[in-house]
Each structure stands twice: as structure tokens, then as C-alpha cells.
Scaffold this motif. Structure first.
Motif, PDB file in Angstrom:
ATOM      1  N   MET A   1      36.999 -53.248  -0.418  1.00 48.28           N
ATOM      2  CA  MET A   1      35.820 -52.498  -0.097  1.00 48.28           C
ATOM      3  C   MET A   1      36.094 -51.695   1.174  1.00 48.28           C
ATOM      4  N   ALA A   2      35.808 -50.393   1.112  1.00 51.97           N
ATOM      5  CA  ALA A   2      36.022 -49.515   2.261  1.00 51.97           C
ATOM      6  C   ALA A   2      34.783 -49.510   3.147  1.00 51.97           C
ATOM      7  N   ILE A   3      35.023 -49.449   4.426  1.00 52.75           N
ATOM      8  CA  ILE A   3      33.928 -49.342   5.388  1.00 52.75           C
ATOM      9  C   ILE A   3      33.779 -47.869   5.753  1.00 52.75           C
ATOM     10  N   ILE A   4      32.574 -47.381   5.658  1.00 57.15           N
ATOM     11  CA  ILE A   4      32.295 -45.986   5.958  1.00 57.15           C
ATOM     12  C   ILE A   4      31.811 -45.881   7.399  1.00 57.15           C
ATOM     13  N   ASN A   5      32.448 -44.997   8.162  1.00 62.06           N
ATOM     14  CA  ASN A   5      32.028 -44.743   9.535  1.00 62.06           C
ATOM     15  C   ASN A   5      31.016 -43.603   9.499  1.00 62.06           C
ATOM     16  N   GLY A   6      29.737 -43.959   9.583  1.00 62.47           N
ATOM     17  CA  GLY A   6      28.651 -42.980   9.476  1.00 62.47           C
ATOM     18  C   GLY A   6      28.681 -41.926  10.561  1.00 62.47           C
ATOM     19  N   THR A   7      29.078 -42.304  11.769  1.00 64.43           N
ATOM     20  CA  THR A   7      29.128 -41.356  12.880  1.00 64.43           C
ATOM     21  C   THR A   7      30.172 -40.275  12.616  1.00 64.43           C
ATOM     22  N   LEU A   8      31.354 -40.698  12.175  1.00 63.17           N
ATOM     23  CA  LEU A   8      32.412 -39.726  11.874  1.00 63.17           C
ATOM     24  C   LEU A   8      32.044 -38.847  10.678  1.00 63.17           C
ATOM     25  N   LEU A   9      31.449 -39.448   9.674  1.00 67.52           N
ATOM     26  CA  LEU A   9      31.042 -38.691   8.492  1.00 67.52           C
ATOM     27  C   LEU A   9      29.986 -37.649   8.858  1.00 67.52           C
ATOM     28  N   ALA A  10      29.007 -38.039   9.668  1.00 63.87           N
ATOM     29  CA  ALA A  10      27.960 -37.100  10.098  1.00 63.87           C
ATOM     30  C   ALA A  10      28.561 -35.948  10.897  1.00 63.87           C
ATOM     31  N   ALA A  11      29.497 -36.254  11.790  1.00 67.75           N
ATOM     32  CA  ALA A  11      30.146 -35.210  12.587  1.00 67.75           C
ATOM     33  C   ALA A  11      30.903 -34.237  11.689  1.00 67.75           C
ATOM     34  N   LYS A  12      31.584 -34.770  10.667  1.00 66.19           N
ATOM     35  CA  LYS A  12      32.326 -33.921   9.733  1.00 66.19           C
ATOM     36  C   LYS A  12      31.372 -33.000   8.970  1.00 66.19           C
ATOM     37  N   ILE A  13      30.266 -33.553   8.503  1.00 68.52           N
ATOM     38  CA  ILE A  13      29.288 -32.750   7.759  1.00 68.52           C
ATOM     39  C   ILE A  13      28.692 -31.669   8.652  1.00 68.52           C
ATOM     40  N   LYS A  14      28.365 -32.009   9.897  1.00 68.20           N
ATOM     41  CA  LYS A  14      27.806 -31.012  10.827  1.00 68.20           C
ATOM     42  C   LYS A  14      28.803 -29.888  11.079  1.00 68.20           C
ATOM     43  N   THR A  15      30.077 -30.233  11.245  1.00 68.42           N
ATOM     44  CA  THR A  15      31.099 -29.214  11.454  1.00 68.42           C
ATOM     45  C   THR A  15      31.210 -28.303  10.245  1.00 68.42           C
ATOM     46  N   GLU A  16      31.209 -28.893   9.058  1.00 70.39           N
ATOM     47  CA  GLU A  16      31.271 -28.099   7.829  1.00 70.39           C
ATOM     48  C   GLU A  16      30.074 -27.171   7.712  1.00 70.39           C
ATOM     49  N   GLN A  17      28.894 -27.678   8.011  1.00 72.66           N
ATOM     50  CA  GLN A  17      27.688 -26.857   7.910  1.00 72.66           C
ATOM     51  C   GLN A  17      27.657 -25.769   8.975  1.00 72.66           C
ATOM     52  N   ALA A  18      28.149 -26.060  10.171  1.00 74.28           N
ATOM     53  CA  ALA A  18      28.240 -25.036  11.215  1.00 74.28           C
ATOM     54  C   ALA A  18      29.155 -23.906  10.758  1.00 74.28           C
ATOM     55  N   ASN A  19      30.229 -24.252  10.064  1.00 76.15           N
ATOM     56  CA  ASN A  19      31.128 -23.229   9.524  1.00 76.15           C
ATOM     57  C   ASN A  19      30.438 -22.399   8.442  1.00 76.15           C
ATOM     58  N   VAL A  20      29.650 -23.034   7.608  1.00 76.68           N
ATOM     59  CA  VAL A  20      28.885 -22.318   6.578  1.00 76.68           C
ATOM     60  C   VAL A  20      27.919 -21.338   7.241  1.00 76.68           C
ATOM     61  N   ILE A  21      27.227 -21.800   8.283  1.00 74.45           N
ATOM     62  CA  ILE A  21      26.273 -20.945   9.003  1.00 74.45           C
ATOM     63  C   ILE A  21      27.012 -19.766   9.633  1.00 74.45           C
ATOM     64  N   SER A  22      28.157 -20.023  10.220  1.00 77.68           N
ATOM     65  CA  SER A  22      28.945 -18.963  10.850  1.00 77.68           C
ATOM     66  C   SER A  22      29.365 -17.899   9.829  1.00 77.68           C
ATOM     67  N   ARG A  23      29.838 -18.341   8.676  1.00 77.55           N
ATOM     68  CA  ARG A  23      30.221 -17.395   7.624  1.00 77.55           C
ATOM     69  C   ARG A  23      29.008 -16.617   7.124  1.00 77.55           C
ATOM     70  N   TYR A  24      27.886 -17.297   6.985  1.00 73.87           N
ATOM     71  CA  TYR A  24      26.647 -16.646   6.551  1.00 73.87           C
ATOM     72  C   TYR A  24      26.264 -15.560   7.547  1.00 73.87           C
ATOM     73  N   GLN A  25      26.328 -15.906   8.828  1.00 74.82           N
ATOM     74  CA  GLN A  25      25.952 -14.950   9.864  1.00 74.82           C
ATOM     75  C   GLN A  25      26.850 -13.719   9.815  1.00 74.82           C
ATOM     76  N   LYS A  26      28.139 -13.921   9.625  1.00 76.78           N
ATOM     77  CA  LYS A  26      29.083 -12.794   9.566  1.00 76.78           C
ATOM     78  C   LYS A  26      28.810 -11.904   8.368  1.00 76.78           C
TER      79      LYS A  26
END
Length: 96
Positions: A1-26
């Protein structure tokens, strides 16, 4: 069974979404805009909404929080929602 690190996962998702927003803005010349309409003074709802505001701002979205009294009528609330729904600069609305 794998343990999920919620803090790291949330940070990864926020970074991905920030990139989406940046591309949208451009490509669109603007950033997505979110309006949050909060009715009443429920502490849990207020805490939830503050978290949404913070998260949206962290990824580069524009956020407007509209705090309305519990005494607002249904017709007044619907008119407030409709006003923002008709605004072409608003991309999303949350009613809490």
C-alpha cells in the motif's frame, strides 16, 4: 500500500494550475476571474471561502468575494448572481 503525501500532491497540482493560468493569460490577454458570493456569517463557510480565495490567488486567478447578509431575499440573491453571470470578464461563480 502506497502512502500519499497530500502536501506534496497539493503543491504539484497548484504548480500545474498556475502554469495553465499563465498559458491562458498569454493566449487570451487576461486571467480567469472567479466571483464568490457568501451569504451569512457561518464560520465554517467563511473559512472554506477564505481557503478558496487564497488558493485561487496563489495560482494567479482574479477573485472577488461578495459577502451578503442572511437577510437578503431570494430575488436579490438571484439578481446578484445574474449580474455577475452577465459580466463577460467573470469566468466562474461560487455561491456559498
Amino acid at each position: 500500500m502506497a502512502i500519499i503525501n497530500g502536501t506534496l500532491l497539493a503543491a504539484k497540482i497548484k504548480t500545474e494550475q498556475a502554469n495553465v493560468i499563465s498559458r491562458y493569460q498569454k493566449s487570451h490577454g487576461s486571467v480567469p476571474s472567479l466571483v464568490i458570493i457568501l451569504v451569512g456569517d457561518d464560520l465554517a463557510s467563511l473559512s472554506y471561502v477564505r481557503g478558496k480565495v487564497r488558493a485561487a490567488e496563489e495560482i494567479g486567478m482574479e477573485v472577488s468575494l461578495i459577502h451578503l447578509a442572511t437577510t437578503i431575499s431570494q430575488a436579490e440573491l438571484l439578481a446578484e448572481i445574474q449580474k455577475h453571470n452577465q459580466n463577460e470578464k467573470v469566468d466562474g461563480i461560487i455561491v456559498q
